[in-house]
Design a protein around this motif. Structure first.
Motif, PDB file in Angstrom:
ATOM      1  N   VAL A  57     -16.004  -4.528 -18.041  1.00  0.00           N
ATOM      2  CA  VAL A  57     -15.881  -4.404 -16.565  1.00  0.00           C
ATOM      3  C   VAL A  57     -14.606  -5.247 -16.226  1.00  0.00           C
ATOM      4  CG1 VAL A  57     -16.823  -5.334 -14.391  1.00  0.00           C
ATOM      5  CG2 VAL A  57     -18.128  -3.818 -15.873  1.00  0.00           C
ATOM      6  N   ILE A  58     -14.785  -6.469 -16.981  1.00  0.00           N
ATOM      7  CA  ILE A  58     -13.725  -7.675 -16.599  1.00  0.00           C
ATOM      8  C   ILE A  58     -12.488  -7.100 -17.183  1.00  0.00           C
ATOM      9  CG2 ILE A  58     -12.925 -10.059 -17.326  1.00  0.00           C
ATOM     10  CD1 ILE A  58     -16.083 -10.942 -17.354  1.00  0.00           C
ATOM     11  N   ASN A  59     -12.268  -6.432 -18.259  1.00  0.00           N
ATOM     12  CA  ASN A  59     -10.839  -6.173 -18.793  1.00  0.00           C
ATOM     13  C   ASN A  59     -10.300  -5.016 -17.922  1.00  0.00           C
ATOM     14  OD1 ASN A  59     -10.840  -7.922 -20.728  1.00  0.00           O
ATOM     15  ND2 ASN A  59     -11.937  -6.640 -22.207  1.00  0.00           N
ATOM     16  N   ASN A  60     -11.119  -4.251 -17.292  1.00  0.00           N
ATOM     17  CA  ASN A  60     -10.711  -2.950 -16.286  1.00  0.00           C
ATOM     18  C   ASN A  60     -10.345  -3.522 -14.828  1.00  0.00           C
ATOM     19  OD1 ASN A  60     -10.641  -1.042 -18.233  1.00  0.00           O
ATOM     20  ND2 ASN A  60     -13.030  -0.610 -17.847  1.00  0.00           N
ATOM     21  N   PHE A  61     -10.226  -4.961 -14.597  1.00  0.00           N
ATOM     22  CA  PHE A  61      -9.758  -5.456 -13.289  1.00  0.00           C
ATOM     23  C   PHE A  61      -8.368  -4.723 -13.241  1.00  0.00           C
ATOM     24  CE2 PHE A  61     -12.245  -9.179 -11.677  1.00  0.00           C
ATOM     25  CZ  PHE A  61     -13.277  -8.702 -12.153  1.00  0.00           C
ATOM     26  N   SER A  62      -8.152  -4.437 -11.811  1.00  0.00           N
ATOM     27  CA  SER A  62      -7.091  -3.831 -11.523  1.00  0.00           C
ATOM     28  C   SER A  62      -5.713  -4.694 -11.648  1.00  0.00           C
ATOM     29  CB  SER A  62      -6.852  -3.519 -10.187  1.00  0.00           C
ATOM     30  OG  SER A  62      -8.133  -2.550  -9.900  1.00  0.00           O
ATOM     31  N   LYS A  63      -4.623  -4.253 -12.179  1.00  0.00           N
ATOM     32  CA  LYS A  63      -3.325  -4.783 -12.263  1.00  0.00           C
ATOM     33  C   LYS A  63      -2.771  -4.924 -10.857  1.00  0.00           C
ATOM     34  CE  LYS A  63      -0.663  -0.279 -12.337  1.00  0.00           C
ATOM     35  NZ  LYS A  63       0.090   0.351 -13.124  1.00  0.00           N
ATOM     36  N   TYR A  64      -1.775  -5.839 -10.917  1.00  0.00           N
ATOM     37  CA  TYR A  64      -1.179  -6.039  -9.462  1.00  0.00           C
ATOM     38  C   TYR A  64       0.426  -6.344  -9.590  1.00  0.00           C
ATOM     39  CZ  TYR A  64      -1.740 -11.089 -11.034  1.00  0.00           C
ATOM     40  OH  TYR A  64      -1.611 -12.260 -11.598  1.00  0.00           O
ATOM     41  N   PHE A  65       1.285  -6.532  -8.755  1.00  0.00           N
ATOM     42  CA  PHE A  65       2.529  -6.577  -8.818  1.00  0.00           C
ATOM     43  C   PHE A  65       3.092  -8.041  -8.028  1.00  0.00           C
ATOM     44  CE2 PHE A  65       1.336  -2.314  -8.703  1.00  0.00           C
ATOM     45  CZ  PHE A  65       1.829  -1.793  -9.927  1.00  0.00           C
ATOM     46  N   LEU A  66       4.011  -8.596  -8.767  1.00  0.00           N
ATOM     47  CA  LEU A  66       4.636  -9.671  -8.043  1.00  0.00           C
ATOM     48  C   LEU A  66       6.047  -9.056  -7.566  1.00  0.00           C
ATOM     49  CD1 LEU A  66       5.324 -12.541  -6.811  1.00  0.00           C
ATOM     50  CD2 LEU A  66       5.954 -13.141  -9.131  1.00  0.00           C
ATOM     51  N   VAL A  67       6.390  -9.057  -6.180  1.00  0.00           N
ATOM     52  CA  VAL A  67       7.586  -8.545  -5.762  1.00  0.00           C
ATOM     53  C   VAL A  67       8.456  -9.560  -5.096  1.00  0.00           C
ATOM     54  CG1 VAL A  67       8.554  -6.635  -4.319  1.00  0.00           C
ATOM     55  CG2 VAL A  67       6.463  -6.232  -5.111  1.00  0.00           C
ATOM     56  N   ASN A  68       9.852  -9.700  -5.397  1.00  0.00           N
ATOM     57  CA  ASN A  68      10.707 -10.616  -5.104  1.00  0.00           C
ATOM     58  C   ASN A  68      11.442 -10.369  -3.733  1.00  0.00           C
ATOM     59  OD1 ASN A  68      11.211 -10.985  -8.182  1.00  0.00           O
ATOM     60  ND2 ASN A  68      10.211 -12.565  -7.212  1.00  0.00           N
ATOM     61  N   ASN A  69      11.340 -11.485  -2.795  1.00  0.00           N
ATOM     62  CA  ASN A  69      12.240 -10.996  -1.507  1.00  0.00           C
ATOM     63  C   ASN A  69      11.908  -9.915  -0.953  1.00  0.00           C
ATOM     64  OD1 ASN A  69      13.687 -13.539  -1.721  1.00  0.00           O
ATOM     65  ND2 ASN A  69      14.829 -12.827  -3.284  1.00  0.00           N
ATOM     66  N   LEU A  70      10.864  -9.636  -0.532  1.00  0.00           N
ATOM     67  CA  LEU A  70      10.325  -8.071   0.028  1.00  0.00           C
ATOM     68  C   LEU A  70      10.492  -8.231   1.422  1.00  0.00           C
ATOM     69  CD1 LEU A  70       9.491  -5.204  -0.198  1.00  0.00           C
ATOM     70  CD2 LEU A  70       7.274  -5.919  -0.521  1.00  0.00           C
ATOM     71  N   PRO A  71      11.243  -7.688   2.317  1.00  0.00           N
ATOM     72  CA  PRO A  71      11.396  -7.726   3.921  1.00  0.00           C
ATOM     73  C   PRO A  71       9.893  -7.151   4.184  1.00  0.00           C
ATOM     74  CG  PRO A  71      13.215  -6.744   2.996  1.00  0.00           C
ATOM     75  CD  PRO A  71      12.499  -6.621   1.915  1.00  0.00           C
ATOM     76  N   VAL A  72       9.431  -7.812   5.138  1.00  0.00           N
ATOM     77  CA  VAL A  72       8.070  -7.447   5.968  1.00  0.00           C
ATOM     78  C   VAL A  72       8.245  -5.906   6.632  1.00  0.00           C
ATOM     79  CG1 VAL A  72       6.257  -7.928   7.580  1.00  0.00           C
ATOM     80  CG2 VAL A  72       7.286  -9.775   6.377  1.00  0.00           C
ATOM     81  N   TYR A  73       9.326  -5.713   7.053  1.00  0.00           N
ATOM     82  CA  TYR A  73       9.530  -4.348   7.644  1.00  0.00           C
ATOM     83  C   TYR A  73       9.329  -3.304   6.891  1.00  0.00           C
ATOM     84  CZ  TYR A  73      14.462  -3.947   5.837  1.00  0.00           C
ATOM     85  OH  TYR A  73      15.365  -3.964   5.029  1.00  0.00           O
ATOM     86  N   GLU A  74       9.221  -3.504   5.472  1.00  0.00           N
ATOM     87  CA  GLU A  74       9.315  -2.631   4.459  1.00  0.00           C
ATOM     88  C   GLU A  74       7.683  -1.756   4.629  1.00  0.00           C
ATOM     89  OE1 GLU A  74      11.130  -0.730   2.659  1.00  0.00           O
ATOM     90  OE2 GLU A  74      12.728  -1.791   1.666  1.00  0.00           O
ATOM     91  N   PHE A  75       6.868  -2.784   5.132  1.00  0.00           N
ATOM     92  CA  PHE A  75       5.461  -1.968   4.968  1.00  0.00           C
ATOM     93  C   PHE A  75       5.383  -1.090   6.490  1.00  0.00           C
ATOM     94  CE2 PHE A  75       4.248  -6.535   3.546  1.00  0.00           C
ATOM     95  CZ  PHE A  75       4.102  -6.098   2.378  1.00  0.00           C
ATOM     96  N   LEU A  76       6.400  -1.049   7.022  1.00  0.00           N
ATOM     97  CA  LEU A  76       6.405  -0.117   8.219  1.00  0.00           C
ATOM     98  C   LEU A  76       7.309   1.215   7.898  1.00  0.00           C
ATOM     99  CD1 LEU A  76       5.557  -2.819   9.890  1.00  0.00           C
ATOM    100  CD2 LEU A  76       6.641  -1.841  11.800  1.00  0.00           C
ATOM    101  N   ASP A  77       7.644   1.234   6.515  1.00  0.00           N
ATOM    102  CA  ASP A  77       8.422   2.390   6.051  1.00  0.00           C
ATOM    103  C   ASP A  77       7.348   3.686   6.394  1.00  0.00           C
ATOM    104  OD1 ASP A  77      10.528   3.796   4.369  1.00  0.00           O
ATOM    105  OD2 ASP A  77       8.781   4.372   3.500  1.00  0.00           O
ATOM    106  N   LYS A  78       8.127   4.583   7.096  1.00  0.00           N
ATOM    107  CA  LYS A  78       7.172   5.938   7.363  1.00  0.00           C
ATOM    108  C   LYS A  78       6.427   6.477   5.917  1.00  0.00           C
ATOM    109  CE  LYS A  78      10.239   7.113  11.048  1.00  0.00           C
ATOM    110  NZ  LYS A  78      11.204   8.084  11.456  1.00  0.00           N
ATOM    111  N   ASP A  79       6.919   6.637   4.873  1.00  0.00           N
ATOM    112  CA  ASP A  79       6.476   7.174   3.776  1.00  0.00           C
ATOM    113  C   ASP A  79       5.531   6.255   3.125  1.00  0.00           C
ATOM    114  OD1 ASP A  79       6.062   9.219   1.727  1.00  0.00           O
ATOM    115  OD2 ASP A  79       7.091   7.649   0.409  1.00  0.00           O
TER     116      ASP A  79
END
Length: 361
Positions: A57-79
């Motif tokens: 169970v512990i070894n199956n914890f989800s991966k995650y990402f560190l993204v550099n200098n991401l503009p907040v408006y990207e979260f509003l991208d239509k796709d």
């Protein structure tokens, strides 16, 4: 000389007792609504190593990402909106931003975009918000909540265009972000990879550490005595003991020790061994709930111990604690919960926040 330094930071500790099989138990809600977690700690007295099922169970914890200098408006991208945000289970938190000094941003899996910003940024944004509850006499900080799932935020709509313009042209907020996603559908993966391809990013896996403690004094806990009146220690003393164990502080106050005079609270018992396992990273509530379910099955077979502990630490600089409740650092940044599991499926729940935070749910 400075008497204020002698004062301990105030905090709020809420304690509950219930049973996992009780129809009104809210343990699942408490876990699922605590969105941003950076560390999980499991303590099992009388246990020497992780079982294969727990390790899986512990070894199956989800991966995650560190993204550099991401503009907040990207979260509003239509796709991105259609295939990731609206699909749910996306967690995004600005990285290495201080909640009491910097502009701090979070995107909740519910689709709410939380902007905790200073006064100047708020006035330039031109998007409606409310004063932070961590202000002093004059509002110097504001919280803007934008529900990206609301009909008014449909692409091409007037409000969508106004918010997009504010985040893209008026105040182009950007930050390093931690991104995590639980459900990975094909369209969601494609949209997420499309966003990542435009910026520098790195994939991470949660870090697991496990070791066995020998001859450990442990508090004796009775499921019926949550307050610690007679048969258990009080909640504050128990959590202090857990902190000492996590920090590697000796709990026996030996005469030869010059580093610590701490002693395990009474009543106590000496166990020959105890397991201490930690997982750190951006830890998703879904994975933590899977771990909790496996820990519930720990007592299916006879065990020496009558209890075990699961502690979940939220990010101190997250703009929210549970749900969309505002969180602030204030003096200590408390943002955690602890579950003590007993053989009969009873459990204790301890929830800790700062003195100015809203009372946990």
């Amino acid at each position: 000389m400075y008497p204020e330094l002698d004062k301990c930071p105030r905090s709020l500790l809420v304690c509950e007792k219930s049973n996992f099989e009780h129809e009104k138990s809210r343990h699942d809600t408490h876990v699922s609504k605590h969105y941003f977690n950076h560390k999980v700690s499991v303590v099992i007295p009388g246990c020497g190593a992780l079982s294969s099922r727990l390790a899986t169970v512990i070894n199956n914890f989800s991966k995650y990402f560190l993204v550099n200098n991401l503009p907040v408006y990207e979260f509003l991208d239509k796709d991105f909106l259609k295939n990731v945000v609206w699909d749910g289970a996306l967690y995004a938190l600005s990285y290495k931003t201080s909640i009491d000094q910097d502009n701090t941003i979070a995107l909740l899996p519910s689709g709410q975009l939380i902007l905790s910003v200073d006064k100047d940024t708020y006035e330039q944004l031109g998007v409606e918000g409310k004063p932070s509850q961590y202000n002093h006499r004059q509002p110097m900080r504001y919280v803007v909540t934008i529900d990206l799932t609301d009909k008014s935020m449909a692409p091409e709509g007037k409000r969508y265009q106004r918010v997009l313009s504010s985040l893209k042209e008026r105040v182009p907020l950007k930050s390093d972000f931690l991104l995590g996603r639980h459900n990975s559908g094909a369209d969601g993966d494609r949209a997420l990879q499309s966003l990542l391809s435009r910026y520098q990013w790195k994939e991470h896996r949660p870090v697991v550490s496990s070791h066995t403690l020998k001859d450990l004094p442990c508090p004796s806990l009775n499921a019926l005595d949550l307050r610690g009146d007679q048969r258990s220690c009080d909640p504050h003393s128990f959590l202090e003991w857990l902190g000492a164990v996590s920090a590697g502080v000796s709990c026996d106050n030996t005469a030869a020790s010059f580093l610590s005079t701490y002693v395990c609270p009474e009543p106590q018992t000496l166990v020959s061994q105890a397991l201490h396992c930690t997982v750190s990273g951006l830890l998703l509530p879904e994975d933590i709930y899977s771990l909790l379910q496996e820990l519930q099955r720990f007592f299916d077979e006879p065990k020496i111990t009558s209890w075990l502990s699961l502690t979940v630490h939220g990010f101190m600089d997250s703009p929210v604690s549970w749900g969309d409740a505002e969180h602030g650092f204030h003096k200590g940044g408390e943002n955690f919960y602890n579950l003590v599991l007993f053989k009969n499926q009873d459990y204790w729940l301890h929830m800790g926040t700062g003195s100015h935070d809203r009372c946990p749910p």
